[in-house]
Write an enzyme that holds these catalytic residues in place. Structure first.
Site, PDB file in Angstrom:
ATOM      1  CG  ASP A 135      53.700  27.029  -6.203  1.00  0.00           C
ATOM      2  OD1 ASP A 135      53.908  26.085  -6.972  1.00  0.00           O
ATOM      3  OD2 ASP A 135      52.568  27.518  -6.031  1.00  0.00           O
ATOM      4  CB  CYS A 190      54.188   6.925   6.390  1.00  0.00           C
ATOM      5  SG  CYS A 190      54.026   8.586   5.712  1.00  0.00           S
ATOM      6  CB  CYS A 193      50.129   5.689   9.474  1.00  0.00           C
ATOM      7  SG  CYS A 193      48.902   6.996   9.399  1.00  0.00           S
ATOM      8  CB  CYS A 196      46.697  10.893   4.463  1.00  0.00           C
ATOM      9  SG  CYS A 196      47.990   9.742   3.986  1.00  0.00           S
ATOM     10  CB  CYS A 200      41.222  11.321   0.293  1.00  0.00           C
ATOM     11  SG  CYS A 200      40.965  12.355  -1.162  1.00  0.00           S
ATOM     12  CB  CYS A 216      43.092  16.483  -5.644  1.00  0.00           C
ATOM     13  SG  CYS A 216      43.728  17.500  -4.314  1.00  0.00           S
ATOM     14  CB  CYS A 243      40.818  19.725   0.451  1.00  0.00           C
ATOM     15  SG  CYS A 243      40.425  18.245   1.409  1.00  0.00           S
ATOM     16  CB  CYS A 246      45.536  14.196   3.084  1.00  0.00           C
ATOM     17  SG  CYS A 246      46.307  15.536   2.184  1.00  0.00           S
ATOM     18  CB  CYS A 250      49.070  13.775   8.926  1.00  0.00           C
ATOM     19  SG  CYS A 250      50.752  13.127   9.065  1.00  0.00           S
TER      20      CYS A 250
END
Ligand code: SF4
Length: 350
Positions: A135, A190, A193, A196, A200, A216, A243, A246, A250
């Site tokens: 990052d 996924c 499903c 998530c 939110c 977000c 946060c 999500c 899962c």
């Protein structure tokens, strides 16, 4: 050079340095640069202009580091031990801080560790080029991890692994070493499903794998400067830095693993701290208690702003009203507007 043996050695060295898994890929990121372009064109990055500025470098790793032909993608788990994040979310008087930010800033852990790994590879082969990132540069980390076979990008836009969920950091080493690439597993696990997308709090998902950053809570509490849109404040609950909803919802995170890094364990009891107590921190206390932590990124003003919103969302209490009133006139005008909003909520309908 026996590159197959070298790749096997690199995995062992990575594990010795605390990485839970490492995979190797080339620099072709497939459809991801086009996805990024569409996402940026739709303005989903909100005020994160730097994403637009360096989009070309993100799309082509060899443009960022000329000569790159392979990327080593590694993950390191961060879930703290004996943690009950859902219990904190249900307690409106406590502050919820994203689990990745409870301990030492991962940028200060992952990248130096990758640099050590690069040095070790260099000592074994000599003469190759290495650049380590976590990052820390325009790199499409999740796309690279997916391409390398570390997992798939879920509907929540995060990288998911069937054996480790999503509670891990990613880091990369770019190199010109012709290492054998790992097989990608393009399967999406996924299925039908959409938990998530449904959970939110601010309805930030435009659709599967498409996030409107401007809604977000992670963006609003960390990257966003200035006032938080008033219509979103009641939806933020007690989330004061990031946060995890999500991720917490899962089903794959039942496989999330506890971190082996003491550095990622919570500091100053931030996993379940009292909102009023955090709001009482002076700037000097904020700087002292967030030293070496990712929380610093929001700045003291952002920290108070986020706490004021959470205090406005907390169950009504005389203690909270007193705490808000006590600081109202000493905080900056942007924070004061949030304090007034919180006081109005706390005093409704009186
Ligand atoms: S909650 Fe469901 S849809 Fe969302 S990322 Fe996890 S498995 Fe995929």
């Amino acid at each position: 050079m026996d590159t197959k043996q070298l790749a096997a050695d690199i995995r062992i060295w990575a594990a010795e340095l605390g990485f839970d898994k490492l995979a190797i890929t080339d620099t072709d990121l497939g459809r991801h640069p086009e996805y990024l372009e569409r996402w940026l064109a739709a303005g989903r990055q909100a005020s994160m202009d730097w994403m637009q500025r360096h989009a070309d470098l993100r799309a082509a790793p060899a443009r960022l580091v000329p000569g790159t032909i392979r990327i080593l993608s590694a993950r390191m788990h961060y879930a703290p031990p004996e943690d009950d994040p859902l219990a904190v979310l249900q307690r409106g008087d406590l502050a919820y801080i994203s689990r990745y930010a409870l301990g030492r800033d991962y940028h200060k852990v992952v990248r130096p560790r990758l640099a050590k790994l690069a040095a070790r590879i260099d000592a074994a082969v000599g003469g190759a080029g290495f650049r380590a990132f976590s990052d820390s540069a325009p790199v499409l980390e999740k796309a690279i991890a997916e391409k390398s076979g570390l997992g798939w990008i879920g509907k929540n836009t995060l990288l998911l692994s069937r054996d480790a969920g999503s509670l891990f950091f990613l880091g990369e080493i770019f190199t010109d070493l012709p290492l054998p690439v790992d097989e990608a597993d393009p399967r999406d696990h996924c299925g039908s499903c959409h938990a998530c997308l449904d959970v939110c709090p601010t309805d930030a998902f435009v659709g599967p794998r498409e996030l409107d950053a401007g809604r977000c809570i992670a963006y609003l509490t960390i990257e966003h400067r200035g006032a938080i849109p008033e219509d979103l404040r009641p939806l933020m609950g007690n989330r004061v830095f990031g946060c995890d909803d999500c991720q917490l919802v899962c089903p794959w995170n039942k496989f999330a693993r506890t971190t082996a890094e003491d550095d990622f364990h919570p500091r100053h009891a931030l996993e379940a701290s009292d909102l009023v107590e955090l709001f009482s921190w002076t700037e000097a206390e904020f700087l002292e208690r967030t030293a070496g932590s990712a929380i610093r990124r929001t700045g003291y003003s952002g920290w108070l702003r986020n706490l004021a919103v959470a205090l406005g969302n907390a169950p009504q209490s005389a203690r909270i009203v007193a705490a808000l009133r006590a600081r109202r006139d000493e905080v900056d005008p942007m924070v004061r507007e949030h304090v007034d909003w919180a006081l109005a909520r706390q005093c409704e309908p009186c």
